[in-house]
Scaffold this active site. Structure first.
Site, PDB file in Angstrom:
ATOM      1  N   ASP A 126      -9.573  -9.332  11.668  1.00 38.20           N
ATOM      2  CA  ASP A 126     -10.218  -8.078  12.066  1.00 38.20           C
ATOM      3  C   ASP A 126     -11.550  -7.897  11.342  1.00 38.20           C
ATOM      4  O   ASP A 126     -12.310  -6.979  11.668  1.00 38.20           O
ATOM      5  CB  ASP A 126      -9.309  -6.881  11.798  1.00 38.20           C
ATOM      6  CG  ASP A 126      -8.887  -6.765  10.338  1.00 38.20           C
ATOM      7  OD1 ASP A 126      -8.510  -7.796   9.749  1.00 38.20           O
ATOM      8  OD2 ASP A 126      -8.924  -5.653   9.786  1.00 38.20           O
ATOM      9  N   TRP A 133      -5.077  -7.392  12.169  1.00 37.96           N
ATOM     10  CA  TRP A 133      -4.838  -5.952  12.119  1.00 37.96           C
ATOM     11  C   TRP A 133      -5.639  -5.285  13.241  1.00 37.96           C
ATOM     12  O   TRP A 133      -6.768  -5.672  13.526  1.00 37.96           O
ATOM     13  CB  TRP A 133      -5.241  -5.389  10.763  1.00 37.96           C
ATOM     14  CG  TRP A 133      -4.450  -5.979   9.631  1.00 37.96           C
ATOM     15  CD1 TRP A 133      -4.866  -6.906   8.722  1.00 37.96           C
ATOM     16  CD2 TRP A 133      -3.084  -5.685   9.312  1.00 37.96           C
ATOM     17  NE1 TRP A 133      -3.841  -7.206   7.846  1.00 37.96           N
ATOM     18  CE2 TRP A 133      -2.741  -6.477   8.187  1.00 37.96           C
ATOM     19  CE3 TRP A 133      -2.124  -4.833   9.858  1.00 37.96           C
ATOM     20  CZ2 TRP A 133      -1.474  -6.442   7.605  1.00 37.96           C
ATOM     21  CZ3 TRP A 133      -0.858  -4.799   9.276  1.00 37.96           C
ATOM     22  CH2 TRP A 133      -0.554  -5.579   8.165  1.00 37.96           C
ATOM     23  N   THR A 134      -5.054  -4.278  13.864  1.00 41.60           N
ATOM     24  CA  THR A 134      -5.631  -3.795  15.124  1.00 41.60           C
ATOM     25  C   THR A 134      -6.107  -2.348  15.097  1.00 41.60           C
ATOM     26  O   THR A 134      -6.217  -1.712  16.148  1.00 41.60           O
ATOM     27  CB  THR A 134      -4.615  -3.977  16.274  1.00 41.60           C
ATOM     28  OG1 THR A 134      -3.436  -3.213  15.992  1.00 41.60           O
ATOM     29  CG2 THR A 134      -4.265  -5.434  16.471  1.00 41.60           C
ATOM     30  N   GLU A 135      -6.416  -1.809  13.907  1.00 47.30           N
ATOM     31  CA  GLU A 135      -6.970  -0.457  13.897  1.00 47.30           C
ATOM     32  C   GLU A 135      -8.168  -0.346  14.839  1.00 47.30           C
ATOM     33  O   GLU A 135      -8.303   0.632  15.589  1.00 47.30           O
ATOM     34  CB  GLU A 135      -7.413  -0.062  12.487  1.00 47.30           C
ATOM     35  CG  GLU A 135      -6.283   0.188  11.515  1.00 47.30           C
ATOM     36  CD  GLU A 135      -5.931  -1.034  10.696  1.00 47.30           C
ATOM     37  OE1 GLU A 135      -6.155  -2.175  11.192  1.00 47.30           O
ATOM     38  OE2 GLU A 135      -5.436  -0.870   9.559  1.00 47.30           O
ATOM     39  N   TYR A 194      -8.453 -12.865   7.473  1.00 46.57           N
ATOM     40  CA  TYR A 194      -8.279 -11.566   8.122  1.00 46.57           C
ATOM     41  C   TYR A 194      -9.209 -11.508   9.339  1.00 46.57           C
ATOM     42  O   TYR A 194     -10.419 -11.344   9.206  1.00 46.57           O
ATOM     43  CB  TYR A 194      -8.586 -10.433   7.141  1.00 46.57           C
ATOM     44  CG  TYR A 194      -7.350  -9.874   6.469  1.00 46.57           C
ATOM     45  CD1 TYR A 194      -6.341 -10.730   6.018  1.00 46.57           C
ATOM     46  CD2 TYR A 194      -7.177  -8.513   6.287  1.00 46.57           C
ATOM     47  CE1 TYR A 194      -5.202 -10.228   5.409  1.00 46.57           C
ATOM     48  CE2 TYR A 194      -6.038  -8.000   5.676  1.00 46.57           C
ATOM     49  CZ  TYR A 194      -5.049  -8.863   5.236  1.00 46.57           C
ATOM     50  OH  TYR A 194      -3.921  -8.362   4.634  1.00 46.57           O
ATOM     51  N   GLU A 229       0.815  -1.218   0.000  1.00 46.67           N
ATOM     52  CA  GLU A 229       0.000   0.000   0.000  1.00 46.67           C
ATOM     53  C   GLU A 229       0.854   1.276   0.000  1.00 46.67           C
ATOM     54  O   GLU A 229       0.757   2.118   0.891  1.00 46.67           O
ATOM     55  CB  GLU A 229      -0.950  -0.013   1.200  1.00 46.67           C
ATOM     56  CG  GLU A 229      -1.984  -1.124   1.140  1.00 46.67           C
ATOM     57  CD  GLU A 229      -2.956  -1.112   2.297  1.00 46.67           C
ATOM     58  OE1 GLU A 229      -4.118  -1.503   2.112  1.00 46.67           O
ATOM     59  OE2 GLU A 229      -2.548  -0.722   3.414  1.00 46.67           O
ATOM     60  N   TRP A 268      -1.863 -11.488   0.311  1.00 47.65           N
ATOM     61  CA  TRP A 268      -2.998 -11.057   1.134  1.00 47.65           C
ATOM     62  C   TRP A 268      -4.185 -10.587   0.308  1.00 47.65           C
ATOM     63  O   TRP A 268      -5.332 -10.668   0.768  1.00 47.65           O
ATOM     64  CB  TRP A 268      -2.554  -9.962   2.094  1.00 47.65           C
ATOM     65  CG  TRP A 268      -2.299  -8.600   1.492  1.00 47.65           C
ATOM     66  CD1 TRP A 268      -1.146  -8.158   0.934  1.00 47.65           C
ATOM     67  CD2 TRP A 268      -3.223  -7.505   1.439  1.00 47.65           C
ATOM     68  NE1 TRP A 268      -1.277  -6.850   0.517  1.00 47.65           N
ATOM     69  CE2 TRP A 268      -2.559  -6.419   0.818  1.00 47.65           C
ATOM     70  CE3 TRP A 268      -4.550  -7.325   1.842  1.00 47.65           C
ATOM     71  CZ2 TRP A 268      -3.155  -5.181   0.594  1.00 47.65           C
ATOM     72  CZ3 TRP A 268      -5.153  -6.088   1.622  1.00 47.65           C
ATOM     73  CH2 TRP A 268      -4.457  -5.039   1.008  1.00 47.65           C
TER      74      TRP A 268
END
Length: 547
Positions: free
Chosen positions: A407, A455-457, A405, A313, A380
């Site tokens: 999350d 992922w921990t946003e 994923y 990204e 991914w």
């Protein structure tokens, strides 16, 4: 009723009972550490001494009640055989890892109370007579844990490692840096943590116009912490793979050292928003030298073969608009901005290779030419990256977002906290297949295995890690370990029994009927999508990596 399911399981008549006389013996001195680990796992709940050979010393001799750990030539390094009868338990492994996994299987044969940390009254510590043979399908059975967006303190990382070990997972990919925080101490660049390790607030929810929560967040691991984490994991046969994300997802580093950015005089803050950030690294040689210094310290801390370089990204618009960057692209003969991204990866991959290591990164690394030999690709964005990389001769770790994923939301219910993307149920994750269809045998051999990505946003505490990860990771662990045909209905019976073990371990997993009251986030918007929308987006963004 083991989880993951073993290759063969033959129930016999009878049982073996742990008593005051039971000892733990080893057939090879290299297994002394595993014996001590098993002893520590059993002593607290059972209250039994369970002396090891080391502790018995001169009192060694014939015993009537023993757990015997040994090595067996011919078995795979992670394979084991477990036999139980009324006289004792015999665990043989092809290597120390196999013996360790046999010990984990032994614990699952005992009452779930064995996973508690205090003496349990009125429990019969008996093991059913059984003969088990087992070994993993894949050599990479992993979990990616994002500690950058929301920091996880060391004790919680160690707990997570223990839970991975219970499920025969063997690779922890630590996402240590991103726009929102730098989480590993680098002695030669102290501002990476003193400045880059903290942000003034965090975006609350997934909406693009979501407000900030007004609460500072941060933290980092000292080098002593990292050494402890790595050693603790190694004792449980888990390799820790670090990731330093470049050339995108780097605003925390640029906030600490502005000279790393495209406009060296511009002072940025550690980013407080989620999503793709357009502030990326500048292309000066000094930036490469900076990150070589970072990687040198990182490789001193992490002894494993792979070193993560990210590569995902990375928007190109700031490079396109910057005169100095365009000049550097021309001078180096890189062709375009994709060539510049490949240059970043190649320069640092070569440095990593010079230390006898291999670069590991996300499937965007396939978009450029001349990807360094030996690079390992984490696919991914669906499985396009896995197919492309394997066909080009690169090793692959499958981690497609539509399957693993964690999350992502777990149902269509409005009660799901901050619902993101598509629903992924336990059954969905159980269906994960790391080897893409249509690969030749030669290409399929490049698929090392797979991993779940966390992922921990929107996962801001260890309690919520539990909610999002378990029991879906139980299903993924079985998909990566177990050989042979899978049957979800049969798995579900074993999982329902296994939940008692998670209860004893103190895991606040998501219940089948939905989130409990304290696991909900009413009023905090998410960004749900349908499978069709997600598939269309992935098809668009992966067009550049197809053969």
């Amino acid at each position: 009723m083991l989880l993951p399911r073993p290759t063969t399981y033959l129930a016999e008549d009878g049982e073996f009972s742990l008593t005051e006389a039971t000892v733990i013996r080893v057939g090879d001195t290299s297994l002394a550490g595993t014996a001590r680990w098993l002893q520590s796992a059993l002593r607290a709940p059972t209250g039994l001494p369970l002396l090891t050979d080391e502790e018995r010393g001169d009192r060694r001799g014939p015993v009537d009640s023993a757990i015997l750990l040994s090595l067996k030539p011919g078995l795979g390094a992670e394979a084991y055989e477990l036999d139980v009868d009324s006289s004792g338990v015999r665990i043989a492994g092809g290597g120390a890892a196999g013996v360790f996994y046999g010990c984990q299987a032994l614990l699952q044969l005992l009452p779930p109370t064995v996973y508690r940390h205090a003496f349990a009254y009125d429990v019969r510590w008996s093991v059913p007579a059984v003969s088990i043979t087992d070994g993993p399908r894949f050599r990479w059975r992993g979990t990616m844990l994002d500690v950058s967006r929301h920091f996880m303190v060391k004790r919680e990382v160690l707990r997570f490692i223990d839970l991975m070990a219970v499920h025969r997972l063997n690779t922890l990919h630590l996402h240590l840096t991103d726009d929102q925080g730098w989480r590993v101490e680098i002695l030669r660049y102290p501002k990476l943590t003193s400045v880059g390790g903290w942000r003034r607030e965090s975006q609350l929810g997934a909406a693009r116009d979501a407000p900030g929560d007004g609460r500072p967040h941060g933290g980092f691991y000292t080098q002593a912490d990292i050494r402890e984490i790595v050693a603790y994991a190694a004792e449980r046969h888990i390799t820790v793979v670090p990731e330093i994300d470049i050339p995108g997802h780097s605003q925390a580093a640029i906030a600490a050292y502005p000279e790393l950015g495209i406009k060296p005089g511009q002072q940025l803050e550690v980013w407080t928003r989620w999503g793709v950030n357009h502030n990326v690294l500048g292309a000066e040689e000094s930036t490469i030298e900076f990150y070589k210094g970072v990687l040198d310290e990182l490789m001193d801390l992490f002894p494993g073969e792979l070193i993560g370089l990210g590569g995902d990204e990375c928007p190109k618009d700031r490079w396109e608009a910057d005169e100095r960057t365009q000049q550097l692209i021309r001078e180096r003969g890189l062709g375009d901005e994709k060539g510049l991204q490949t240059w970043f990866i190649s320069e640092l991959s070569a440095h990593v290779a010079g230390r006898g290591r291999r670069a590991y990164g996300w499937d965007e690394m396939l978009e450029g030419a001349n990807l360094p030999a030996g690079t390992v690709i984490a696919s991914w964005r669906g499985m396009t990256g896995a197919v492309t990389a394997a066909n080009r001769g690169y090793d692959v770790v499958a981690c497609p977002d539509h399957a693993v994923y964690l999350d992502y939301r777990q149902s269509e219910s409005p009660d799901e906290p901050i619902p993101v993307s598509i629903p992924l149920t336990v059954e969905d994750t159980y269906g994960f297949e790391p080897v893409p269809e249509g690969l030749s045998a030669e290409s399929a051999a490049h698929v090392l295995g797979g991993q779940a990505n966390v992922w921990t946003e929107h996962i801001d505490s260890p309690r919520m890690i539990d909610f999002y990860v378990w029991p879906r990771l139980c299903a993924i662990a079985e998909a990566l370990w177990t050989n042979g045909k899978r049957d979800y209905a049969e798995f579900r019976v074993r999982l329902d029994e296994h939940l008692a073990r998670l209860d004893a371990l103190g895991v606040e997993y998501r219940h089948e009927e939905g989130p409990l009251p304290w696991q909900k986030r009413p009023g905090v918007p998410g960004r749900p999508s349908t499978r069709e929308q997600r598939a269309a987006h992935i098809a668009q963004v992966t067009a550049d990596i197809r053969d």
